[in-house]
Scaffold this motif. Structure first.
Motif, PDB file in Angstrom:
ATOM      1  N   ASN A 698       0.811  -1.231   0.000  1.00 36.50           N
ATOM      2  CA  ASN A 698       0.000   0.000   0.000  1.00 36.50           C
ATOM      3  C   ASN A 698       0.838   1.273   0.000  1.00 36.50           C
ATOM      4  O   ASN A 698       0.301   2.365   0.207  1.00 36.50           O
ATOM      5  CB  ASN A 698      -0.956   0.046   1.203  1.00 36.50           C
ATOM      6  CG  ASN A 698      -1.739  -1.229   1.391  1.00 36.50           C
ATOM      7  OD1 ASN A 698      -2.399  -1.686   0.464  1.00 36.50           O
ATOM      8  ND2 ASN A 698      -1.665  -1.813   2.574  1.00 36.50           N
ATOM      9  N   VAL A 699       2.162   1.179  -0.223  1.00 29.70           N
ATOM     10  CA  VAL A 699       3.035   2.348  -0.133  1.00 29.70           C
ATOM     11  C   VAL A 699       3.737   2.580  -1.472  1.00 29.70           C
ATOM     12  O   VAL A 699       4.399   1.681  -1.985  1.00 29.70           O
ATOM     13  CB  VAL A 699       4.092   2.177   0.980  1.00 29.70           C
ATOM     14  CG1 VAL A 699       4.979   3.413   1.069  1.00 29.70           C
ATOM     15  CG2 VAL A 699       3.407   1.934   2.321  1.00 29.70           C
ATOM     16  N   PRO A 700       3.622   3.774  -2.072  1.00 31.47           N
ATOM     17  CA  PRO A 700       4.252   4.056  -3.363  1.00 31.47           C
ATOM     18  C   PRO A 700       5.776   4.120  -3.281  1.00 31.47           C
ATOM     19  O   PRO A 700       6.347   4.552  -2.281  1.00 31.47           O
ATOM     20  CB  PRO A 700       3.680   5.427  -3.746  1.00 31.47           C
ATOM     21  CG  PRO A 700       2.451   5.591  -2.915  1.00 31.47           C
ATOM     22  CD  PRO A 700       2.729   4.863  -1.642  1.00 31.47           C
ATOM     23  N   ILE A 701       6.424   3.701  -4.373  1.00 32.48           N
ATOM     24  CA  ILE A 701       7.868   3.848  -4.554  1.00 32.48           C
ATOM     25  C   ILE A 701       8.094   5.127  -5.349  1.00 32.48           C
ATOM     26  O   ILE A 701       7.528   5.308  -6.430  1.00 32.48           O
ATOM     27  CB  ILE A 701       8.471   2.649  -5.310  1.00 32.48           C
ATOM     28  CG1 ILE A 701       8.099   1.336  -4.616  1.00 32.48           C
ATOM     29  CG2 ILE A 701       9.973   2.804  -5.439  1.00 32.48           C
ATOM     30  CD1 ILE A 701       8.631   1.199  -3.216  1.00 32.48           C
ATOM     31  N   THR A 702       8.940   6.014  -4.841  1.00 31.92           N
ATOM     32  CA  THR A 702       9.114   7.322  -5.482  1.00 31.92           C
ATOM     33  C   THR A 702      10.452   7.492  -6.186  1.00 31.92           C
ATOM     34  O   THR A 702      10.577   8.332  -7.075  1.00 31.92           O
ATOM     35  CB  THR A 702       8.965   8.448  -4.449  1.00 31.92           C
ATOM     36  OG1 THR A 702       9.907   8.240  -3.381  1.00 31.92           O
ATOM     37  CG2 THR A 702       7.557   8.463  -3.872  1.00 31.92           C
ATOM     38  N   ASP A 703      11.480   6.717  -5.797  1.00 33.47           N
ATOM     39  CA  ASP A 703      12.789   6.863  -6.437  1.00 33.47           C
ATOM     40  C   ASP A 703      13.584   5.573  -6.223  1.00 33.47           C
ATOM     41  O   ASP A 703      13.348   4.842  -5.251  1.00 33.47           O
ATOM     42  CB  ASP A 703      13.538   8.059  -5.856  1.00 33.47           C
ATOM     43  CG  ASP A 703      14.522   8.670  -6.848  1.00 33.47           C
ATOM     44  OD1 ASP A 703      14.751   8.060  -7.914  1.00 33.47           O
ATOM     45  OD2 ASP A 703      15.073   9.752  -6.562  1.00 33.47           O
TER      46      ASP A 703
END
Length: 836
Positions: A698-703
């Motif tokens: 449920n947690v986005p990957i940003t980099d």
């Protein structure tokens, strides 16, 4: 492929197949750090709600803006996320809790997605039957839900539940099995004058009076609505005499305190002071009770940054949570409680949740803020931070790393919690506010931390770079910033401002005056930048606005002359992938139309071939029978410098992808991250597999970044800080097919093969990754002219391998040769020379 490479490949292949499932991502924090004034608990991330247990003061349940629900059994010393087990919602944030008054183990929670990107998945309601240890999604509410985000949940009784979304108020009379809408922002309703507002608060009295408040949006006004018949009819109180016809004024927001007995306060913000109205008879009528001045710089009177609750002991006293914490009464007015312009010495600013509880007989303020969770004892006047040592809930926008072991460091830019540095195996706080773009070069010589300007530190000397207007115009959080590896110039971009024809591209040489910026007329906002590793004149730029490509908004441009001219690539054709499993017709489409209101979120130029370009895309859609093949595209690949593209998305979800990373050791390996985790493609055909073993759900990957000395992959998340995993790859090789001179520093990640008769001249230092080799074929030449070829990694490089071929046993062909000039040398190799 050399025998050494083959053996290494075979070893890695076997190890990968045997152990890949055990190669899990591990949380790296931030957990704990230091500031200039000494040790302190890190600000960890925005907390939306806190639930205490009146029978157990050690039990705490909190919700965060984008990493779900956390639980502690020891008063915040140790926290555990209890919503990682199920795929509930990408970027899941929970806004509100409520306990069943007849069964304290039954809890309802509501929220939605507060993702890193521009997409929205709606909201959700969760139920727990074991005091928050496990949670289940309410499917009955999801089927009825028509709003975007759940703002508040309320257990009125064991059977009656209210759920407020940003557009509607729902009611269930059978413990959540069925729902009906009793209020909605819809101009078809007689009580709604404008749809451009969103609901932010809901309260009720035992006599049945219900109250819903809203905040302005797109120029409409905030309002206060009341129902006396269980939601069958509503009226706008701002149109009544008791509120002095405030409807005619531009009300920014209306907030409500939780009722205490028969009393409740209403606060109405109008851009200036906040007007207070109070009821003492369960909402039958209201009277003007005072004004809260917003001249204090620590008061930010707008929805989400102005929490207000009434004292349980003195109904004339209010506690105000804004940038700081205050108390107010009509006689003493506003008094700040926060020490040193902070919620506490251990916490961050901005109160997002405020509730008053009796704990051990004392009136205690329970707060969720941008830095975690805190208590304030109104008797002792002391704050208590409860973040513990493992509450890694930072919303990280971007990640920068250096490469070498001796001084390995990371920079992260975060939402609301500034910039943090990882150095000497510990985290350090660098600057506050919202963390902008951050960049580090391989050696850590050049460090860039940016907020309202770009602060660059090169070899210990700091300099602040601005545009000619003393700030580089229309800054935005997480603006793009890159380093040119071939000449160390720094590139960053801005929005269009004033009468300019477009956004500006800044190319800042470290030894020159502030760059004035190059206007890019094709773009309103430079949202992404990519520069070639080998050609400093080749730069790709992408539009950062959510503008309609079909309406003429350009999406992607490139320059091959360092900004003297730009080529618009928006009309380039995008072809379907022949390996796609899409069952419908596979259409070819123009890039402009494909993107529409979508954006390019990252650009990756192949480090060895400037004609190969990858881009990632945002966008989220619900699959239907009529969906087009190009609606599924999330990664595109070009093999002709962006003149045409093909889909490279097989296996990816239909949710946004935010970041790309090429593994420079193997031309087939590409990583990407997005709202549903991290993925790896290790083939030429663009077929992806999940690479999220051990990452929270449920947690986005940003980099994503890869350290080639450590063989370790790092990723930043929007809600859970930074994670790392070891990622070994068999080395590929780079062929020198013509005479070349390398006259600028390089970090070489794979073997170098100098082909027969060719010459490679090294006139600037070369850093070699572990186990790499420079191989000379017969009659080839390596000239090391005043430079050093070495390894700055703990694990050394292999050295130089000189091949020779035999025709007969008594004939030998001429071998390759190494020429050392002007003090050129090699260092830190395992073997000086390997004979082929």
């Amino acid at each position: 492929m050399s025998s050494k490479n083959f053996i290494a490949f075979l070893f890695v292949f076997v190890c990968f197949n045997l152990f890949s499932q055990d190669n899990r991502w591990e949380a790296m924090g931030p957990f704990y750090g230091k500031s200039k004034s000494g040790e302190y608990m890190h600000s960890m991330g925005l907390v939306n709600a806190v639930l205490t247990n009146p029978k157990n003061e050690n039990e705490l349940i909190i919700s965060t803006n984008s990493s779900g629900i956390w639980r502690s059994n020891n008063r915040g010393v140790i926290w555990n996320c209890v919503t990682d087990r199920e795929d509930f919602l990408p970027g899941m944030g929970i806004k509100s809790f409520s306990v069943n008054p007849s069964s304290p183990n039954e809890i309802i929670a509501g929220g939605g997605n507060y993702c890193y990107g521009d997409n929205n998945y709606g909201g959700l309601v969760l139920f727990s039957k074991d005091r928050g240890k496990t949670w289940e999604k309410s499917e009955s509410f999801s089927k009825k839900f028509e709003g975007k985000l759940v703002t508040k949940v309320v257990y009125f009784s064991s059977k009656i539940i209210y759920v407020l979304t940003n557009e509607s108020l729902f009611k269930s009379e059978n413990s959540g099995q069925d729902w009906k809408k009793i209020f909605e922002i819809n101009i078809a309703q007689e009580y709604i004058d404008s749809k451009d507002q969103r609901l932010i608060d809901f309260e009720y009295f035992e006599n049945g009076n219900l109250f819903v408040s809203s905040t302005h949006s797109w120029g409409a006004k905030g309002n206060l609505f009341k129902s006396t018949d269980e939601g069958k009819s509503w009226k706008n109180l701002l149109k009544t005499k008791e509120f002095n016809n405030l409807f005619d004024k531009h009300i920014l927001f209306v907030t409500l305190t939780k009722p205490v007995g028969n009393k409740m306060f209403v606060g109405l913000g109008s851009g200036g002071d906040v007007s207070l109205y109070k009821t003492t008879n369960q909402g039958e009528n209201f009277i003007k009770s005072g004004t809260i001045s917003t001249k204090n710089p620590s008061i930010d009177a707008k929805a989400g940054k102005f929490e207000m609750e009434m004292s349980l002991e003195d109904s004339d006293r209010l506690y105000i949570g804004s940038i700081d914490l205050f108390e107010w009464d009509s006689i003493n007015k506003l008094k700040r409680l926060s020490p040193r312009n902070n919620i506490s010495e251990d916490e961050h600013d901005d109160v997002r949740f405020l509730e008053i509880k009796k704990i051990k007989g004392k009136e205690t303020l329970v707060m969720g803020n941008d830095g975690g969770v805190s208590f304030y004892d109104t008797e002792s006047k002391k704050f208590e931070g409860l973040n513990g040592f493992n509450l890694p809930t930072l919303q990280v926008y971007n990640l920068a790393i250096s490469q070498f072991d001796s001084n390995f460091m990371m920079y992260i830019g975060t939402q609301d919690n500034g910039t943090h540095e990882y150095l000497n195996n510990d985290w350090h706080f660098i600057s506050g506010g919202d963390g902008g773009g951050n960049v580090l070069d391989d050696r850590g010589f050049l460090k860039i931390n940016s907020i309202n300007s770009a602060v660059m530190t090169y070899r210990g000397k700091a300099r602040r770079y601005f545009s000619p207007t003393k700030r580089f115009s229309a800054w935005f959080i997480d603006f793009p910033i890159e380093i040119s590896k071939s000449d160390s110039a720094v590139l960053f971009g801005s929005r269009k401002r004033g009468s300019a024809e477009g956004g500006s591209l800044f190319i800042q040489d470290l030894d020159e005056k502030n760059h004035e910026g190059i206007v890019v007329p094709q773009l309103n906002n430079i949202g992404e930048i990519a520069i070639s590793n080998t050609d400093p004149n080749l730069i790709f730029l992408a539009e950062g606005e959510h503008c309609n490509g079909n309406g003429g908004c350009n999406k992607l441009v490139k320059t091959t002359d360092r900004g003297k001219s730009f080529t618009n690539l928006s009309e380039a054709l995008v072809f379907p992938n022949s390996n796609s499993t899409f069952k419908g017709r596979k259409d070819t489409i123009a890039l402009r139309k494909l993107l529409g209101y979508r954006k390019v979120t990252d650009i990756e130029i192949d480090p060895y071939d400037n004609e190969i370009i990858f881009v990632s895309l945002n966008g989220n859609f619900k699959e239907e029978s009529w969906s087009k093949n190009w609606e599924y595209y999330r990664v595109l690949k070009s093999e002709d410098g962006g003149e045409s593209w093909m889909d490279y998305s097989q296996g990816l979800p239909t949710t946004p992808i935010f970041c790309l990373l090429r593994d420079e050791r193997d031309e087939n390996i590409l990583f990407c991250g997005g709202d549903e985790g991290l993925y790896k493609c290790d083939n030429y055909y663009g077929i992806w597999k999940t690479w999220s073993n051990g990452l929270p759900k449920n947690v986005p990957i940003t980099d994503i970044k890869l350290n080639y000395c450590q063989d370790k992959l790092y990723c930043s998340t929007y809600g859970r800080g930074v994670y790392g995993v070891y990622s070994s790859t068999a080395l590929d090789y780079q062929e020198i097919t013509k005479d070349e001179t390398w006259d600028s520093y390089r970090f070489v990640k794979r073997d170098i093969e100098i082909l027969r008769g060719k010459t490679l001249t090294i006139s600037a230092d070369l850093a070699m990754a572990p186990s790499t080799t420079v191989t000379l074929h017969p009659k080839s030449t390596l000239i090391i002219d005043g430079a050093t070829i070495t390894s700055n990694c703990t694990d050394k490089w292999w050295g130089i391998s000189i091949k020779e071929k035999r025709f007969l046993w008594f004939f030998k062909r001429k071998k390759g040769k190494v020429v050392y000039k002007n003090g050129g040398k090699t260092k830190n190799s395992k073997v000086k020379s390997l004979q082929g």
